[in-house]
Design an enzyme around this catalytic site. Structure first.
Site, PDB file in Angstrom:
ATOM      1  N   SER A  44      19.911  -4.571 -15.429  1.00  0.00           N
ATOM      2  CA  SER A  44      19.654  -3.419 -14.561  1.00  0.00           C
ATOM      3  C   SER A  44      19.742  -3.805 -13.087  1.00  0.00           C
ATOM      4  O   SER A  44      20.167  -2.994 -12.264  1.00  0.00           O
ATOM      5  CB  SER A  44      18.294  -2.793 -14.874  1.00  0.00           C
ATOM      6  OG  SER A  44      17.259  -3.742 -14.785  1.00  0.00           O
ATOM      7  N   GLU A  45      19.344  -5.038 -12.743  1.00  0.00           N
ATOM      8  CA  GLU A  45      19.553  -5.535 -11.376  1.00  0.00           C
ATOM      9  C   GLU A  45      19.783  -7.043 -11.372  1.00  0.00           C
ATOM     10  O   GLU A  45      19.280  -7.769 -12.238  1.00  0.00           O
ATOM     11  CB  GLU A  45      18.353  -5.233 -10.458  1.00  0.00           C
ATOM     12  CG  GLU A  45      18.352  -3.861  -9.832  1.00  0.00           C
ATOM     13  CD  GLU A  45      17.554  -2.865 -10.651  1.00  0.00           C
ATOM     14  OE1 GLU A  45      17.609  -1.663 -10.346  1.00  0.00           O
ATOM     15  OE2 GLU A  45      16.873  -3.311 -11.598  1.00  0.00           O
ATOM     16  N   THR A  46      20.537  -7.467 -10.362  1.00  0.00           N
ATOM     17  CA  THR A  46      20.690  -8.881 -10.027  1.00  0.00           C
ATOM     18  C   THR A  46      20.285  -9.048  -8.574  1.00  0.00           C
ATOM     19  O   THR A  46      20.668  -8.253  -7.719  1.00  0.00           O
ATOM     20  CB  THR A  46      22.141  -9.348 -10.245  1.00  0.00           C
ATOM     21  OG1 THR A  46      22.451  -9.275 -11.638  1.00  0.00           O
ATOM     22  CG2 THR A  46      22.337 -10.781  -9.779  1.00  0.00           C
TER      23      THR A  46
END
Length: 280
Positions: A44-46
């Site tokens: 979902s995020e990096t």
């Protein structure tokens, strides 16, 4: 070659929590390269550490990308990045400069590993409109009877989140929504997630967070939304003294997570804490 780390946040086991990608040295990466890495990682995020502040030990500039776009702030990737830094001897008192503002973090070690505690930007919360709630319920396939008595709000803690109290744990568990309809609504309103919560009591909350705007059906742990929830509860007068609330998330999707939020009636900032572990 760019080193990409993978950590699970808000858990003590790699098969729980919310996976985050981490690049601890992204100083030479372009926006397009960071976006491509986030899309390839697929979480979902990096988080990308794009620089440090000269003369300010522990002070980092951090950016966050979902598989589809940059986001101003991400709680679980912040926790994961802080733990990754601590494991490499760069923990303690940290400051992350983000697009949402300055985030302070403390790392320490307990019996379960390294825990990180972040202080959110100042939170605020406003009532959601009747039309916003109607469209959200339509996309969820829910009716007004599925909601609890606390008022729907749009709460901010770096990003905007629609907060809906759910009447029963069973309703929360049975989540099958219209991905495109909810994505279109969230895009038009500028919401990052929906924070759907069943309040078991004043100290324990069960949450689910649809995230179609990030190209992800659901987040198993959402630090920014947890901070927004704390600000929301403070704003509506539900918090009358300092309290620690456990937020359990991800259970219904097979990645159990535990977030802790500390909320005080006289402080718009919320502390969100949790563990993180490397995924191999």
């Amino acid at each position: 070659m760019t080193e990409i780390l993978r950590y699970a946040a808000f858990t003590t086991t790699p098969d729980g929590g919310n996976p985050a990608g981490i690049v601890l040295d992204a100083s030479r990466l372009t926006d397009a390269e960071m976006q491509a890495i986030a899309a390839d990682v697929g979480y979902s995020e990096t988080a990308f550490v794009v620089g440090t502040s000269a003369g300010a030990p522990g002070h980092y500039r951090v950016r966050y990308f979902s598989p589809l776009a940059e986001v101003p702030f991400c709680g679980h990737a912040t926790i994961a990045t802080a733990v990754a830094l601590a494991e490499r001897g760069r923990g303690g008192a940290l400051v992350f400069d983000t697009a949402a503002g300055e985030i302070t973090i403390e790392t320490s070690e307990d019996a379960d590993g390294i825990v990180a505690r972040l202080r959110s930007v100042p939170t605020h919360s406003t009532p959601a409109s009747t039309e916003q709630v109607r469209r959200a319920l339509d996309a969820l396939g829910w009716s007004p009877a599925d909601l609890g008595p606390l008022p729907p709000h749009v709460a901010f803690a770096g990003n905007d989140h629609l907060v809906l109290q759910v009447a029963t744990r069973a309703r929360l568990a049975d989540l099958h929504y219209d991905f495109d309809a909810l994505k279109n609504l969230m895009t038009s309103e500028g919401w990052t997630t929906l924070q759907l919560v069943f309040m078991e009591n004043d100290h324990l909350v069960h949450a689910r967070d649809p995230f179609p705007v990030g190209g992800v059906v659901e987040d198993p742990a959402t630090g920014a939304a947890a901070a927004a929830l704390g600000g929301y509860l403070r704003a509506i007068g539900h918090v009358t003294q300092p309290v620690t609330i456990v937020v359990r998330q991800g259970t219904d999707m097979g990645r159990p997570s535990e977030l802790r939020i500390d909320v005080a009636p006289d402080d718009p900032r919320v502390t969100v804490s949790g563990h993180a572990v490397a995924m191999h």
